[in-house]
Design an enzyme around this catalytic site. Structure first.
Site, short mmCIF file in Angstrom:
data_model
loop_
_atom_site.label_atom_id
_atom_site.label_comp_id
_atom_site.label_asym_id
_atom_site.label_seq_id
_atom_site.Cartn_x
_atom_site.Cartn_y
_atom_site.Cartn_z
N ARG A 70 0.82 -1.18 -0.09
CA ARG A 70 0.01 -0.05 -0.10
C ARG A 70 0.87 1.33 -0.08
O ARG A 70 1.96 1.06 0.55
CB ARG A 70 -1.15 -0.01 1.36
CG ARG A 70 -1.81 -0.91 1.10
CD ARG A 70 -3.06 -0.74 2.39
NE ARG A 70 -2.19 -1.31 3.66
CZ ARG A 70 -1.72 -0.55 4.39
NH1 ARG A 70 -1.88 0.95 4.43
NH2 ARG A 70 -1.03 -1.08 5.56
N TYR A 198 -1.61 -3.54 -6.76
CA TYR A 198 -1.19 -4.35 -5.59
C TYR A 198 -2.64 -4.36 -4.50
O TYR A 198 -3.16 -3.19 -4.20
CB TYR A 198 -0.25 -3.66 -4.72
CG TYR A 198 0.01 -4.23 -3.27
CD1 TYR A 198 0.57 -5.38 -3.21
CD2 TYR A 198 -0.43 -3.43 -2.39
CE1 TYR A 198 0.28 -5.97 -1.90
CE2 TYR A 198 -0.57 -3.96 -1.13
CZ TYR A 198 -0.09 -5.34 -0.92
OH TYR A 198 0.02 -6.07 0.15
N LYS A 207 -9.44 -2.57 2.19
CA LYS A 207 -9.25 -1.50 2.95
C LYS A 207 -10.08 -0.07 2.70
O LYS A 207 -10.44 0.38 3.62
CB LYS A 207 -7.72 -1.18 3.04
CG LYS A 207 -6.58 -2.07 3.77
CD LYS A 207 -7.28 -2.43 5.02
CE LYS A 207 -6.62 -3.34 5.96
NZ LYS A 207 -5.81 -4.52 5.64
N HIS A 227 -10.10 -2.46 12.09
CA HIS A 227 -8.90 -3.27 11.60
C HIS A 227 -8.42 -4.39 12.48
O HIS A 227 -7.37 -4.23 13.10
CB HIS A 227 -7.38 -2.18 11.15
CG HIS A 227 -6.26 -3.03 10.35
ND1 HIS A 227 -5.16 -2.45 10.54
CD2 HIS A 227 -6.42 -4.10 9.42
CE1 HIS A 227 -4.33 -3.23 9.62
NE2 HIS A 227 -5.31 -4.20 9.08
N SER A 249 -0.70 -3.44 10.41
CA SER A 249 -0.29 -4.39 9.27
C SER A 249 0.89 -5.22 9.36
O SER A 249 2.02 -4.61 10.08
CB SER A 249 -0.12 -3.70 8.04
OG SER A 249 -1.32 -2.70 7.70
N CYS A 251 1.53 -7.39 11.67
CA CYS A 251 1.92 -7.41 13.29
C CYS A 251 1.15 -8.52 13.71
O CYS A 251 1.18 -8.66 15.12
CB CYS A 251 1.75 -6.12 13.97
SG CYS A 251 2.82 -4.83 13.47
N ASP A 276 -8.53 -9.89 9.62
CA ASP A 276 -8.21 -8.47 9.20
C ASP A 276 -9.16 -7.43 9.46
O ASP A 276 -8.73 -6.15 10.08
CB ASP A 276 -7.76 -8.39 7.62
CG ASP A 276 -6.79 -7.27 7.13
OD1 ASP A 276 -5.66 -7.10 8.11
OD2 ASP A 276 -7.24 -6.45 6.41
N ARG A 368 2.03 -12.04 -0.56
CA ARG A 368 0.80 -12.41 -0.07
C ARG A 368 0.35 -13.65 -0.81
O ARG A 368 0.66 -14.00 -1.49
CB ARG A 368 0.08 -11.39 -0.22
CG ARG A 368 0.52 -9.82 0.38
CD ARG A 368 -0.32 -9.65 1.86
NE ARG A 368 0.11 -8.67 2.64
CZ ARG A 368 -0.23 -8.28 3.72
NH1 ARG A 368 -1.35 -8.82 3.97
NH2 ARG A 368 0.31 -7.32 4.39
P1 GTP Z 1 -1.82 -7.62 7.44
O1 GTP Z 1 -2.60 -8.59 6.72
O2 GTP Z 1 -0.55 -6.77 6.75
O3 GTP Z 1 -2.93 -6.89 8.00
O4 GTP Z 1 -0.90 -8.51 8.71
P2 GTP Z 1 -1.33 -9.38 10.09
O5 GTP Z 1 -1.49 -8.53 11.22
O6 GTP Z 1 -2.45 -10.35 9.71
O7 GTP Z 1 -0.03 -10.03 10.21
P3 GTP Z 1 0.54 -11.39 10.24
O8 GTP Z 1 -0.50 -12.49 11.15
O9 GTP Z 1 0.37 -11.90 8.85
O10 GTP Z 1 1.93 -11.79 10.68
C1 GTP Z 1 2.77 -10.81 10.05
C2 GTP Z 1 4.41 -11.18 10.48
O11 GTP Z 1 4.64 -11.32 11.80
C3 GTP Z 1 4.68 -12.69 9.70
O12 GTP Z 1 5.88 -12.98 9.19
C4 GTP Z 1 4.55 -13.58 10.95
O13 GTP Z 1 5.36 -14.67 11.00
C5 GTP Z 1 5.06 -12.76 12.20
N1 GTP Z 1 4.28 -13.02 13.49
C6 GTP Z 1 2.94 -13.12 13.74
N2 GTP Z 1 2.69 -13.51 14.94
C7 GTP Z 1 4.08 -13.57 15.57
C8 GTP Z 1 4.42 -13.51 17.21
O14 GTP Z 1 3.71 -14.09 17.85
N3 GTP Z 1 5.62 -13.57 17.06
C9 GTP Z 1 6.59 -13.22 16.21
N4 GTP Z 1 7.99 -13.04 16.53
N5 GTP Z 1 6.35 -12.98 14.71
C10 GTP Z 1 5.01 -13.16 14.60
C1 SPV Z 2 -2.51 -4.60 5.38
O1 SPV Z 2 -1.68 -3.89 5.03
O2 SPV Z 2 -3.09 -4.43 6.57
C2 SPV Z 2 -2.99 -5.51 4.78
C3 SPV Z 2 -2.88 -5.91 3.31
O3 SPV Z 2 -4.01 -6.51 5.27
S1 SPV Z 2 -3.64 -4.77 2.19
O4 SPV Z 2 -4.52 -5.44 1.80
O5 SPV Z 2 -2.71 -4.68 1.05
O6 SPV Z 2 -4.05 -3.51 2.84
MN MN Z 3 -4.37 -5.51 7.43
#
Ligand code: GTP
Ligand code: SPV
Ligand code: MN
Length: 587
Positions: A70, A198, A207, A227, A249, A251, A276, A368
């Site tokens: 984004r 993207y 979003k 979110h 995002s 996290c 999400d 992704r």
């Molecule tokens: P968006 O789709 O962007 O909104 O992201 P999200 O909040 O769904 O994050 P996601 O669960 O995809 O995790 C993002 C990254 O953080 C990945 O590479 C995970 O492996 C890492 N991660 C998730 N949970 C943990 C955790 O508890 N500890 C650590 N060290 N890393 C984590």
């Molecule tokens: C984020 O960035 O929080 C996502 C991926 O979940 S996107 O749909 O590209 O915003």
């Molecule tokens: Mn997100």
């Protein structure tokens, strides 16, 4: 099923005469349509067909190199009055925006097809569902929308002849970052996206509609668009407690939503409702209820593995679109942190030959997968319930190498709103720009709030006073590090230990210690059975020291300052109260 909505048809015609596509195709959402579009994409290279024995129904897409996340600096809220967008959003005058980007759309679909994609955010028939129509010249967008939303005939039927809908126009344009704009017109229920291909920039149901436009609708209609992941935790006694979590995002929302309990907590089960976005409303029972408006996951690939997130790995075995991952010689996929040996050679996310010795990542850090939620082994039997699920706790969290403890509880809703409004996190690859910089990201909504964030804080406070039985609010941080950069907390499945404490707090069954920032677990109130963690690490994870928090207050103040007199008085009070408590704190 045809579109029979006169206003919609007139708008589609108007946009078609602006963009001048060779052809306008109405999408029905059928499997036949999916196959036809895929075949067309395989021919042009827009998609690469993957090994159909190992990954049935799966394909790979590579975005332009300058178009991998984004672009927040190119994202605008276009309201007549700039004050309505607020100091944290980019603003553009609606007339200026329509004419400037209208000029870019003009004739931009010559030689291309414009697809008409009616879609639902939410389930058909639910009173809470919102309808959109996305016009796009990207087959990749159509195929992704097919997974992420309920699209085609089902939405055209819901639209009928007179339902309200969000007008979404997307054009790839030249994929030139100098000619890229993501525009939101909340006053017109309209979204325009130009020059990107993207995810979050172009899957306009996600979003753009479900957060930016929906947050504005929620303000008008008395609900909240957030979110947030939604997860159900079934405790050994068979009760299921639903929790929402707002993390910025990349996290950890997808990971927490699909958590697999550690072996030593085998009496627990975790149910995925959403990963999400959550739409929150007050239910007839006076509790807060949450709906996941999406029907798929657009998840981060790197570091997704059978160790970290087995449910995601199972979900993406079929019918999945991979974006910007590494292609292996046998036409499967690989990424860093997959916990599988890399292939001796492959084609990287840029489309270049790659070997493990290349010294560059094979997959983009924001690579992704797009996969249907129904394929997730942990999907909740209630994930499509029209009224949603009742929420016991709300979590705020982010990546903080220092300062924020593993978990703490807010004293009440108002304090919890302050905790959310002052949360901060290190930036990630999910948005273009520097990675690892701490920034304030209130409620993980900084990039997604469709109106003035001070008004958004007011809305949170108002909602709190309207919910007879509000959820408790907590802050979590899985990302604390020691001075050598080692994570202090194992994370992933072990995060259930924090959720377990949170659930027991909601039932008044766990002890806590009062600190200036909130209520922290006492050491023996956490279930640590079967976890090897040193006492020193645990002490660091739960410590609250006055000095660094006093420093933090200053940075909160700077963030709050930009809202001037719009900042709700309650948040100023909370900040002063925190300052006072820190002044008396001995630690
Ligand atoms: P968006 O789709 O962007 O909104 O992201 P999200 O909040 O769904 O994050 P996601 O669960 O995809 O995790 C993002 C990254 O953080 C990945 O590479 C995970 O492996 C890492 N991660 C998730 N949970 C943990 C955790 O508890 N500890 C650590 N060290 N890393 C984590
Ligand atoms: C984020 O960035 O929080 C996502 C991926 O979940 S996107 O749909 O590209 O915003
Ligand atoms: Mn997100």
């Amino acid at each position: 099923m045809e579109i029979r909505h006169k206003e919609a048809l007139a708008w589609i015609e108007e946009m078609a005469s602006l963009c001048e596509p060779d052809e306008v195709v109405f999408c029905d959402g059928s499997l036949e349509e999916k196959r036809r579009l895929e075949e067309e994409c395989f021919k042009t290279g827009e998609l690469i067909e993957l090994n159909q024995e190992k990954l049935p129904g799966c394909a790979l897409h590579r975005t332009a190199r300058n178009d991998v996340a984004r672009t927040e600096h190119l994202t605008f809220i276009c309201t007549r009055n700039p004050h309505d967008a607020g100091p944290t959003n980019n603003w553009m005058d609606p007339q200026e925006a329509y004419s400037k980007v209208g000029g870019m759309f003009k004739g931009s679909m010559r030689g291309r097809t414009m697809y008409v994609v009616p879609f639902l955010m939410g389930t058909p028939g639910s009173p809470f569902t919102k309808i959109g129509i996305e016009l796009t010249d990207s087959k990749y967008v159509v195929l992704n929308m097919r997974i992420m939303t309920r699209m085609g005939d089902v939405a055209a039927r819901e639209l009928g002849t007179d339902r309200t809908f969000t007008k979404c126009l997307h054009g790839k344009g030249e994929l030139d970052i100098e000619r890229r704009f993501i525009l939101h017109f909340p006053e017109d229920n309209t979204i325009w996206s130009y020059g990107s291909g993207y995810g979050g920039n172009v899957l306009l149901g996600k979003k753009c509609l479900s957060l930016r436009i929906a947050s504005y609708l929620g303000l008008l209609e008395g609900w909240m668009a957030e979110h947030m992941l939604i997860v159900g935790v079934e405790t050994p006694d068979g009760e299921v407690h639903y929790i929402c979590g707002a993390f910025p995002s990349a996290c950890g929302k997808t990971n927490l939503a699909m958590l697999v309990p550690p072996k030593s907590m085998s009496g627990y089960k975790v149910w995925t409702v959403g990963d999400d976005i959550a739409w929150l409303r007050i239910g007839p029972d006076g509790r807060l209820w949450a709906v996941n408006p999406e029907s798929g996951f657009f998840g981060v690939a790197p570091y997704t593995s059978y160790k970290t997130n087995p449910n995601a790995m199972e979900t993406i075995k079929k019918n999945t679109i991979f974006t910007n991952v590494l292609l292996t010689p046998d036409k499967t996929v690989w990424w860093e942190g997959m916990d599988v040996d890399p292939p001796a050679e492959g084609i990287d996310w840029k489309g270049e030959p790659w070997t493990p010795q290349s010294g560059e990542p094979g997959a983009h850090p924001n690579a992704r997968f797009t996969a249907p939620a129904a394929q997730c082994p942990s999907i909740s039997p209630h994930w499509e319930d029209p009224q949603g699920v009742p929420i016991s706790a709300i979590l705020f969290g982010g990546r903080r190498a220092r300062l924020a403890p593993l978990v703490y509880e807010a004293f009440n809703w108002q304090h919890g709103t302050f905790v959310g409004a002052t949360m901060a996190s290190e930036t990630t690859a999910a948005q273009s720009g520097a990675v690892g910089v701490v920034r304030r990201d209130p409620m993980a909504m900084l990039p997604f709030c469709g109106y003035n964030m001070a008004r958004y804080f007011r809305h949170w406070l108002d909602m709190g006073s309207r919910i007879p039985n509000p959820p408790k609010i907590f802050h979590v941080n899985w990302f604390r590090k020691d001075p050598d950069g080692r994570f202090l907390w194992p994370g992933y499945g072990e995060n259930l230990r924090a959720l377990d404490w949170i659930i027991r707090r909601c039932k008044n069954e766990a002890d806590a210690q009062e600190t200036p920032i909130g209520l922290i677990p006492t050491k023996n109130s956490l279930n640590l059975e079967g976890l090897s963690i040193s006492d020193e690490d645990l002490d660091q994870l739960l410590e609250v020291k006055a000095d660094p928090w006093v420093e933090e207050l200053e940075s909160m103040q700077k963030f709050f300052d930009q809202f001037g007199y719009d900042l709700p008085e309650e948040l100023v009070e909370e900040q002063q109260a925190l300052k006072n408590r820190l002044g008396e704190w001995k630690a």
